[in-house]
Design an enzyme around this catalytic site. Structure first.
Site, mmCIF file in Angstrom:
data_model
loop_
_atom_site.group_PDB
_atom_site.id
_atom_site.type_symbol
_atom_site.label_atom_id
_atom_site.label_comp_id
_atom_site.label_asym_id
_atom_site.label_seq_id
_atom_site.Cartn_x
_atom_site.Cartn_y
_atom_site.Cartn_z
ATOM 1 N N GLN A 91 0.205 -39.970 -88.358
ATOM 2 C CA GLN A 91 1.592 -39.506 -88.299
ATOM 3 C C GLN A 91 2.523 -40.555 -88.919
ATOM 4 O O GLN A 91 3.688 -40.258 -89.176
ATOM 5 C CB GLN A 91 2.030 -39.295 -86.837
ATOM 6 C CG GLN A 91 1.361 -38.133 -86.134
ATOM 7 C CD GLN A 91 1.681 -38.105 -84.649
ATOM 8 O OE1 GLN A 91 0.790 -38.242 -83.819
ATOM 9 N NE2 GLN A 91 2.946 -37.932 -84.283
ATOM 10 N N GLU A 96 0.547 -41.569 -83.917
ATOM 11 C CA GLU A 96 1.782 -42.259 -84.307
ATOM 12 C C GLU A 96 1.493 -43.737 -84.541
ATOM 13 O O GLU A 96 1.959 -44.330 -85.499
ATOM 14 C CB GLU A 96 2.870 -42.088 -83.224
ATOM 15 C CG GLU A 96 4.181 -42.772 -83.625
ATOM 16 C CD GLU A 96 5.341 -42.564 -82.655
ATOM 17 O OE1 GLU A 96 5.326 -41.607 -81.871
ATOM 18 O OE2 GLU A 96 6.278 -43.384 -82.700
ATOM 19 N N ARG A 133 12.064 -44.034 -72.582
ATOM 20 C CA ARG A 133 12.363 -42.596 -72.568
ATOM 21 C C ARG A 133 12.177 -42.014 -71.156
ATOM 22 O O ARG A 133 12.851 -41.056 -70.784
ATOM 23 C CB ARG A 133 11.539 -41.828 -73.606
ATOM 24 C CG ARG A 133 12.191 -40.507 -73.997
ATOM 25 C CD ARG A 133 11.419 -39.782 -75.092
ATOM 26 N NE ARG A 133 11.980 -39.962 -76.417
ATOM 27 C CZ ARG A 133 13.010 -39.284 -76.926
ATOM 28 N NH1 ARG A 133 13.617 -38.354 -76.202
ATOM 29 N NH2 ARG A 133 13.429 -39.509 -78.145
ATOM 30 N N ARG A 187 3.468 -36.262 -77.079
ATOM 31 C CA ARG A 187 4.473 -35.192 -76.971
ATOM 32 C C ARG A 187 5.317 -35.286 -75.695
ATOM 33 O O ARG A 187 4.841 -34.966 -74.601
ATOM 34 C CB ARG A 187 3.756 -33.847 -77.025
ATOM 35 C CG ARG A 187 4.617 -32.689 -77.520
ATOM 36 C CD ARG A 187 3.759 -31.458 -77.685
ATOM 37 N NE ARG A 187 4.427 -30.423 -78.462
ATOM 38 C CZ ARG A 187 3.841 -29.303 -78.874
ATOM 39 N NH1 ARG A 187 2.586 -29.073 -78.592
ATOM 40 N NH2 ARG A 187 4.494 -28.430 -79.581
ATOM 41 N N THR A 190 14.610 -43.207 -79.878
ATOM 42 C CA THR A 190 15.511 -44.014 -79.059
ATOM 43 C C THR A 190 15.791 -45.367 -79.711
ATOM 44 O O THR A 190 16.776 -46.011 -79.378
ATOM 45 C CB THR A 190 14.948 -44.207 -77.646
ATOM 46 O OG1 THR A 190 13.645 -44.798 -77.745
ATOM 47 C CG2 THR A 190 14.838 -42.864 -76.935
ATOM 48 N N ALA A 210 8.980 -37.810 -82.373
ATOM 49 C CA ALA A 210 10.264 -37.689 -81.675
ATOM 50 C C ALA A 210 10.955 -36.353 -81.949
ATOM 51 O O ALA A 210 12.168 -36.252 -81.814
ATOM 52 C CB ALA A 210 11.186 -38.862 -82.030
ATOM 53 N N GLU A 268 8.934 -31.294 -79.031
ATOM 54 C CA GLU A 268 8.569 -31.804 -77.715
ATOM 55 C C GLU A 268 9.211 -31.090 -76.521
ATOM 56 O O GLU A 268 8.556 -30.916 -75.496
ATOM 57 C CB GLU A 268 8.901 -33.305 -77.631
ATOM 58 C CG GLU A 268 8.081 -34.131 -78.585
ATOM 59 C CD GLU A 268 8.570 -35.557 -78.655
ATOM 60 O OE1 GLU A 268 9.653 -35.790 -79.219
ATOM 61 O OE2 GLU A 268 7.886 -36.436 -78.129
HETATM 62 N N1 LUZ Z 1 8.323 -42.233 -80.952
HETATM 63 C C1 LUZ Z 1 9.090 -43.321 -81.051
HETATM 64 C C2 LUZ Z 1 8.707 -41.165 -80.258
HETATM 65 O O1 LUZ Z 1 8.681 -44.291 -81.681
HETATM 66 N N2 LUZ Z 1 10.295 -43.327 -80.465
HETATM 67 C C3 LUZ Z 1 10.772 -42.285 -79.755
HETATM 68 O O2 LUZ Z 1 11.880 -42.340 -79.239
HETATM 69 C C4 LUZ Z 1 9.946 -41.159 -79.633
HETATM 70 N N3 LUZ Z 1 10.332 -40.116 -78.926
HETATM 71 C C5 LUZ Z 1 9.532 -39.073 -78.798
HETATM 72 C C6 LUZ Z 1 8.303 -39.099 -79.433
HETATM 73 N N4 LUZ Z 1 7.903 -40.122 -80.156
HETATM 74 MO MO1 MOS Z 2 5.370 -38.216 -80.840
HETATM 75 S S1 MOS Z 2 5.015 -38.353 -78.871
HETATM 76 O O1 MOS Z 2 6.681 -37.398 -81.219
HETATM 77 O O2 MOS Z 2 4.409 -38.990 -81.867
#
Ligand code: LUZ
Ligand code: MOS
Length: 748
Positions: free
Chosen positions: A191, A226, A304, A336, A433, A502, A705
């Site tokens: 990702q 991610e 979060r 998620r 965030t 996110a 999400e």
């Molecule tokens: N990833 C991130 C996320 O690095 N920061 C975020 O605030 C976030 N929020 C939701 C899902 N992935």
């Molecule tokens: Mo995410 S939890 O939006 O990689």
């Protein structure tokens, strides 16, 4: 508009990592990972393994030319064990052979001596021992200490919440090919292409421009890719860089389950105080996050949890503290919802506790406290609230009062089966965030034949972002979607990308695409106005035609593009978008971190079998705050998928580690995810469209999400069904609520 991938998906022609044609001479790597969760390696004997058939080389931490470090937020995560093992599944060596099978055979011949150290798997135990990833954080509003004395009712309890396996259909993996002049071409199921590029750069000690990361699409990510795609890409890159050969590693399912982190389990305490009118006057919560053995994204996930600790309610006095606890488990990661659902769940448990003790339905308390316009969340941002709109629309459209009477009537007449109902209002903040991550770029080329190619930082992982980006470009240019191709996500074309995460990917990359297309369109309009001898303001592009003062001119899309090219006008544009308005000050934990919020309400009805403890979800009916959806079909797909994923987490998915930190639920025979038989018999989704101005792309709100939170309703509906059978039973708050737990609650 249909998802642009539907044809190639159903014909099996879509390209995933394992569909990439490998080059002759490609070698295959497999990880040799730790079998214990904590210890010191005393001796590692690779000699027999090196003699094994087809083995080319075995890499360990000593072979790393740069830093043995892949930590994203905090540099606390070695790529491979350097003496000290921190979790079971941690990579110790990378065996490279002529085939995956031969690498697996060689791994069996590796000999290791380890001195075992004490293992911590429990977050509260870790916190007691001072094992924290980062210092604790506290979000507060008002003054809870003063508020308690004014409350008519106060309740306290603790909540256990387990993790969740991502279970993307495509497992993790990477394929790295050496290219000329010391550069590498990296195919990764990630990702975050830039995160992969940065990790490889650090591990190999070479600049980022030497590393090209290319992503066609993923078979699912859900947050699991991610940050945690970096490991496999870095291992392949290490081998490819040193051997000067292409190296591939595509994990099998059990490797993936064992070596990767998951959704964070949390253990939490709450205290809630209500007035006589059931207004929530004060709320305190303490969260113990099980981070695993390294930071990964845990500090951001923790944050979060605090952002979403009051769900969709206005609470005047709040104090929430969160600890990120270091344990000997694989580092837990984005999933998620990113910690948000964990915060929301504890608030809903607190309301449930209050309702049960007061002998009223939870929805009475929920409804009395829905956040209104201009009321502040705990972090200071004022709500632009759709909470009551969605709630009221759900109550009316789905006739919740009738439904509740029907359930009460059923329960009065039946003992072998009991029904339960819950209402689940949700709220989720849209934006990373970390303010700096809210930026994106798009590179748009219009070719001289009128076809269009678009590159962005967005990664397509099944969520339909590429389709939405096509829609953005086609609507700006006024052309047919078949003229537009979305290219692979590639770090040579788009640099410094934020991960696709996110819920913000279509917003960020869609806005950048919109800006690039607008810039090209302005130049085309300038050319057309000269040709047609009218002011540029008279020119419009629509249905492949060039309109002049609203009427069709002699120019169309292809003639204006070709003419502009012959006139030496630039037909490419690179645009940069950064979300305006947002800011956050962690010193005071206040600000305006989110571009906007997404709201909604789900009504869930379940039936439990009171002899066996099993249950089924009869229906889930949802009013979802979509803004002006540009693609209702994709958005409904996301809502239904997220709902079922949330239900799975709440009901059947049970991650289990033993006391020594070894994963027991290490295969799909011991880890159950929802299938079509466990999906609700009926799902009804109503998109609550509204025209309120917001920062979403074409006002079409982010959808990835937020709807996972609807799944939480299933937990409370099942609990209510249990209570209908056995009203006086003291139930703990412990998710998932598996059939075994239901059975014990009914008869234990
Ligand atoms: N990833 C991130 C996320 O690095 N920061 C975020 O605030 C976030 N929020 C939701 C899902 N992935
Ligand atoms: Mo995410 S939890 O939006 O990689």
């Amino acid at each position: 508009m249909k998802n642009i991938d539907s044809f190639s998906h159903t014909r099996g022609e879509s390209i995933y990592l394992d569909d990439i044609q490998v080059t002759q001479g490609t070698l295959y790597g497999v990880c040799y990972d730790a079998k214990i969760a904590h210890g010191i390696i005393k001796n590692l004997d690779l000699s027999e393994a090196l003699k094994s058939k087809g083995v080319v080389r075995i890499f360990t931490a000593e072979d790393i030319p740069g830093e043995n470090q892949i930590g994203g937020i905090i540099p606390d995560e070695p790529l491979m064990v350097d003496h000290h093992i921190h979790f079971s599944g941690m990579p110790i060596a990378f065996v490279v052979a002529e085939s995956t099978e031969l690498a697996h055979k060689a791994i069996k011949k590796i000999k290791i001596e380890v001195e075992e150290l004490p293992v911590v798997v429990d977050p509260r135990e870790a916190q007691k021992q001072g094992l924290l990833i980062v210092p604790p954080r506290t979000f507060s509003q008002g003054n809870t200490d003063e508020a308690w004395s004014k409350c008519a009712h106060i309740f306290e309890n603790n909540v256990e919440l387990n993790g969740q396996e991502h279970l993307y259909i495509e497992t993790q993996g990477a394929y790295v090919c050496p290219t000329e002049n010391g550069t590498l071409k990296v195919f990764s199921s990630t990702q975050g292409p830039t995160a992969v590029q940065r990790a490889i750069s650090k591990v190999l000690g070479i600049p980022m421009h030497c590393i090209e990361v290319d992503v066609t699409r993923l078979g699912g990510g859900f947050g699991g890719k991610e940050d945690q795609a970096n490991t496999w890409a870095a291992l392949c890159a290490l081998a490819a860089h040193i051997l000067k050969k292409p190296v591939k590693y595509s994990l099998d399912r059990m490797e993936d389950l064992r070596m990767t982190g998951k959704r964070h389990p949390y253990s939490s305490d709450f205290k809630i105080g209500l007035g006589a009118d059931f207004k929530i006057m004060a709320y305190e919560a303490t969260f113990y996050q099980n981070a695993g053995a390294a930071a990964d994204l845990s500090p951001a996930v923790l944050e979060r949890t605090l952002f979403h600790c009051t769900n969709t309610y206005f609470v005047p006095n709040v104090k929430a503290t969160a600890y990120s606890c270091k344990t000997n488990l694989p580092p837990n990661t984005a999933f998620r919802g990113f910690g948000g659902p964990q915060g929301v769940f504890v608030m809903e448990c607190a309301i449930t506790q209050a309702a049960e003790k007061l002998g009223i339905p939870a929805h009475v308390i929920q409804k009395a406290n829905l956040i209104k316009d201009n009321e502040p969340f705990v972090y200071g941002q004022l709500a632009e609230s759709e909470a009551e709109v969605c709630w009221n629309k759900a109550e009316e459209t789905f006739e919740s009062k009738k439904l509740i009477l029907k359930v009460d009537d059923f329960n009065a007449k039946n003992t072998l089966f009991k029904k339960g109902i819950s209402i689940m209002p949700i709220c989720f903040g849209i934006s990373f965030t970390k303010t700096l991550m809210n930026q994106a770029r798009a590179l748009v080329h219009v070719y001289s034949d009128g076809s269009v190619g678009i590159s962005t930082g967005a990664v397509e992982m099944g969520q339909g972002v590429n389709t939405k980006i096509v829609q953005v470009a086609q609507s700006v240019f006024g052309i047919h979607p078949h003229r537009i191709k979305i290219f692979t996500t590639n770090t040579n074309r788009i640099a410094n990308t934020s991960p696709s995460a996110a819920s913000a990917t279509a917003d960020l990359n869609g806005k950048a695409t919109q800006m690039a297309c607008e810039a090209i369109k302005a130049r085309l309009a300038g050319y057309a106005s000269k040709q047609l001898n009218v002011d540029v303001s008279a020119i419009e592009f629509m249905d492949e035609k060039v309109l002049m003062n609203g009427t069709i001119s002699e120019l169309d899309w292809t003639s204006v593009v070709l003419g502009a090219f012959l006139d030496r006008i630039a037909l490419s544009e690179n645009a940069h978008y950064a979300t305006p308005i947002i800011h956050f000050n962690p010193k005071i934990e206040k600000g305006h971190p989110f571009a906007y919020h997404v709201y909604g309400t789900a009504i869930t009805e379940v039936t439990i079998d009171t002899t066996r403890g099993i249950y089924q979800v009869d229906s889930v009916k949802i009013v979802h705050d979509s803004g002006k959806s540009i693609n209702p079909m994709i958005d409904k797909g996301q809502i239904e998928g997220a709902l079922v994923q949330g239900m799975g987490w709440m009901t059947m998915e049970e991650i289990s580690y033993d006391a020594k930190g070894k994963l027991k639920s290490n295969a799909l025979s011991t880890y159950k995810v929802p299938d079509i038989y466990s999906a609700p018999s009926e799902i009804e989704v109503i998109l609550n469209e509204n025209d309120r101005n917001n920062l979403a792309i074409f006002r079409s709100k982010a959808v990835g999400e937020p709807p996972l939170l609807y799944g939480l309703g299933t937990y409370f509906a099942i609990r209510n069904a249990v209570k209908a059978f056995r009203p006086d039973v003291e139930l703990v708050f412990d998710a998932p609520i598996t059939p075994e737990k239901v059975l014990m609650a009914l008869h234990g």
